[in-house]
Design an enzyme around this catalytic site. Structure first.
Site, PDB file in Angstrom:
ATOM      1  N   SER A 465       0.816  -1.213   0.000  1.00 53.35           N
ATOM      2  CA  SER A 465       0.000   0.000   0.000  1.00 53.35           C
ATOM      3  C   SER A 465       0.855   1.271   0.000  1.00 53.35           C
ATOM      4  CB  SER A 465      -0.960  -0.039   1.190  1.00 53.35           C
ATOM      5  OG  SER A 465      -1.968   0.916   1.058  1.00 53.35           O
ATOM      6  N   ASP A 476      10.253   6.106  -9.907  1.00 58.77           N
ATOM      7  CA  ASP A 476       9.841   6.872 -11.080  1.00 58.77           C
ATOM      8  C   ASP A 476      10.610   8.182 -11.202  1.00 58.77           C
ATOM      9  OD1 ASP A 476       8.016   4.949 -11.827  1.00 58.77           O
ATOM     10  OD2 ASP A 476       6.317   5.919 -10.849  1.00 58.77           O
ATOM     11  N   LYS A 490      -0.701  -4.427  -3.110  1.00 60.02           N
ATOM     12  CA  LYS A 490      -1.982  -3.903  -2.616  1.00 60.02           C
ATOM     13  C   LYS A 490      -2.136  -2.472  -3.123  1.00 60.02           C
ATOM     14  CE  LYS A 490      -5.449  -3.173   0.460  1.00 60.02           C
ATOM     15  NZ  LYS A 490      -5.731  -1.743   0.412  1.00 60.02           N
TER      16      LYS A 490
END
Length: 698
Positions: A465, A476, A490
């Protein structure tokens, strides 16, 4: 309605009315009928997925209900199910209209079959067991894909094997004949007693589990009692052991440990361990929880702060259920202090020089909501605590910082966003898409960067999560390296809908990285992967039935801070060279391969005592050999038996009575500690390569 469907329903209800006179048929309440209708509307109009209640859905939900009632195909015959076949294509009607009678009738049939089988087992015990264990039979361990039997004699044969296996498993632990028979009698009588205490709420809960589980694994119906427990857990005031449990067939399995909780501090439980008995402080006897409802197991484990609870556990790595052991955990509450971020400095030697790297452990993404909402200036949060640790490490002159997010199951989304902001100068952090495909962009709006030096993020299969949002954003942005094993996957958001009776936990939205990739199902793939003992087929989103699929959306505009990928070939080469000479890494790699091989081989067990012992000894000899290879390379004492390995690992974990690490000797640290050291080594390599590139370009 067809005459055949009408006759089928009449037959189903008539069959239930024909139960023994001592058992009372369970009937749905008006509140449950209303809750079913309300749930249908909430799922249809509120869930992220496109939920359609039709014949195809009915087939899936019906099969799932059968799996819940008799997942091992050990109680029901095919003819027991046939009167209820109309439900296979009409569960949508049952849910939409709250027509629960046939659903309850099927549960009643399964309950009667289970009751009859338990009585059969007790009768077999009364007649005495054959303790020669010298036959050639084998018992298939997992029958979830087996068809339902057509004759009672088939189930008699199966249960004769099961009874023999139960007796043999206890005999192999050293119990005498009388002890084995007493233990089994208590187990079966306990299961029978719990079965006779079944209430309408239990039946409705199982049906709703089939309904919600056929849609998505994080969607669930919570009864009024379960909703109360959920609220307690979310407030972190639960007095227990700090472990998230889930059902695994007839067993209760540890899904994850609460960071900073009693179980994690004690170091005696691991994910995928199975709990088979619970004992209370001051009592000699332990209660078998095999076949017990999950909420009842939780009630047994829960208790007053400061009291002890004993758990009989089958370790996740055990290849046989006889290899159980008893652990003791002191119950306690979990507060923010237990989950606070902490830091340390690791010193590495390179060419005669000493280099310092910082490691910040982040157990969870927390915030003191009460203090925050009250407007207090000094409220606790992950970002604030990590910022303090970063400042401390900067003052100590570290050459890079590793954020250890292993076992961090997530928490407050706002903290993931603000934590990313410590390492970038403004920018988006995560995209959230709802059921209407509307995308909301979250990000860091504060100017400035607290730390712009070399950064690593260490993750594992239990990083989920918010941890995945953080790791994905760092990757990124090119802000640092992600190291470890693939994360949980998740990538969904849940909310609670209140019903007139109970609550419905609904998946409402989905997370996407700023690059457009979802974290759902696939998780975050590290730049450099470490071996892991956590089996992704047993733990993780991809292991869950009906998990939402991975997909992507458009990326957003963001600034890249670096190009770590250009150094990956060199970084991997250096890492692999070190790992080849590191006994802990070699052990992790080989043990992971061996564990997978043993699980694939362990599809059945011998009911012959000597053959069973030979198979167990052969499997454990392989595991012991790997452990002792590691120990010899580290100059540690070798073990005589594999069963000693787990206890030794706990004893050598370096945890003091408060759970704090006190181990300073890198060479003698357990395998998990080796990952921290190697992450620091990789980050030092990265800093070196980055500096060299800048020097050449300059």
């Amino acid at each position: 309605m067809s005459w055949f469907a009408t006759l089928s329903r009449l037959a189903a209800l008539t069959a239930v009315l024909a139960i023994s006179s001592t058992a009372m048929a369970l009937e749905p309440t008006d509140k449950q009928r209303q809750a079913a209708e309300e749930s249908a509307d909430s799922l249809r109009y509120g869930h992220y997925a496109d939920v359609t209640f039709d014949a195809a859905w009915s087939r899936d939900a019906f099969d799932r209900y059968l799996d819940i009632l008799d997942g091992q195909r050990a109680y029901l015959l095919q003819r027991d199910i046939e009167p209820f076949e109309s439900l296979r294509t009409e569960l949508d009607r049952v849910l939409n209209r709250g027509e629960l009678d046939e659903v309850f009738a099927l549960h009643q049939r399964a309950g009667e079959k289970r009751k009859a089988r338990l009585e059969w087992l007790l009768d077999e015990l009364d007649q005495g067991l054959d303790f020669t264990f010298d036959g050639s039979q084998r018992l298939v361990v997992d029958r979830e894909d087996a068809p339902f039997a057509t004759r009672e004699s088939e189930l008699d044969t199966l249960w004769q094997k099961r009874l023999t296996n139960d007796a043999l498993s206890l005999a192999l632990t050293g119990q005498k004949r009388e002890e084995v028979e007493d233990t089994l009698r208590q187990r079966y009588e306990g299961q029978l007693k719990r079965l006779e205490q079944t209430e309408p709420e239990d039946v409705f809960g199982l049906f709703m589990a089939a309904v919600t589980g056929s849609i998505e694994p994080h969607t669930a119906y919570l009864s009024p009692r379960q909703g109360e427990s959920f609220d307690i857990q979310m407030s972190l005031s639960l007095e227990g052991i700090g472990a998230l449990l889930q059902t695994d067939g007839e067993y209760v399995k540890v899904a994850s440990l609460v960071p900073g909780g009693p179980a994690e501090r004690a170091g005696v439980l691991k994910p995928a361990d199975r709990i088979i008995a619970v004992g209370q402080e001051g009592e000699d006897d332990m209660t078998s929880v095999i076949g017990m409802r999950l909420d009842n197991v939780v009630d047994l484990i829960r208790g007053p702060k400061g009291s002890d609870v004993r758990l009989e556990v089958i370790p996740a790595q055990a290849v046989d259920t006889t290899r159980s052991h008893v652990v003791t955990i002191t119950r306690d509450t979990v507060d923010l202090e237990d989950q606070a971020a902490s830091s340390e400095v690791i010193e590495l030697e390179r060419n005669g020089d000493t280099h310092s790297l910082g490691v910040i452990t982040v157990p969870t993404f927390y915030v003191d909501f009460d203090a925050w909402q009250a407007g207090e200036d000094d409220y606790r949060s992950t970002t604030r605590d990590v910022a303090k640790e970063v400042e401390k490490l900067k003052q100590q002159g570290v050459e890079g910082i590793v954020l250890d997010l292993r076992n961090n199951g997530g928490g407050a989304l706002q903290e993931a966003n603000s934590l990313i902001g410590l390492f970038i100068d403004r920018g988006p952090t995560v995209q959230v898409r709802d059921a209407q495909s509307r995308i909301q962009l979250y990000g860091d709006s504060e100017a400035g960067t607290l730390y712009d030096g070399p950064l690593g993020v260490l993750v594992n299969r239990l990083s989920a999560s918010a941890s995945e949002i953080f790791a994905g954003a760092i990757q990124d942005y090119g802000r640092g390296l992600v190291l470890g094993s693939g994360t949980f996957g998740k990538g969904t958001v849940q909310t609670l809908d209140e019903l007139s009776h109970g609550e419905l936990k609904l998946t409402r939205a989905k997370f996407y990285r700023i690059s457009g990739k979802s974290t759902q199902n696939r998780g975050v793939t590290p730049d450099i992967t470490f071996p892991s003992l956590i089996d992704p087929e047993r733990i993780g989103e991809s292991s869950l039935d009906n998990a939402l699929k991975w997909d992507s959306v458009r990326d957003v505009q963001y600034r890249r801070y670096g190009q770590p990928e250009q150094y990956l070939p060199e970084l991997k080469e250096r890492h692999e060279a070190r790992a080849a000479d590191n006994p802990n890494f070699r052990y992790l790699e080989r043990q992971s391969t061996l564990a997978r091989k043993l699980r694939e081989q362990h599809t059945s067990v011998s009911l012959n005592r000597e053959q069973r012992k030979r198979e167990m000894e052969a499997q454990e000899a392989e595991q012991l050999s790997l452990e002792n290879q590691r120990r010899r390379a580290l100059g540690m004492d070798e073990l005589d038996e594999w069963i000693d390995a787990r206890e030794d690992a706990i004893a050598s974990s370096g945890n003091d009575e408060n759970g704090a690490s006190g181990e300073d000797d890198n060479e003698n640290m357990p395998a998990e500690r080796a990952q921290v050291i190697e992450a620091a080594e990789i980050l030092l390599d990265y800093a070196d390569l980055n500096a060299t590139t800048r020097l050449v370009q300059g």
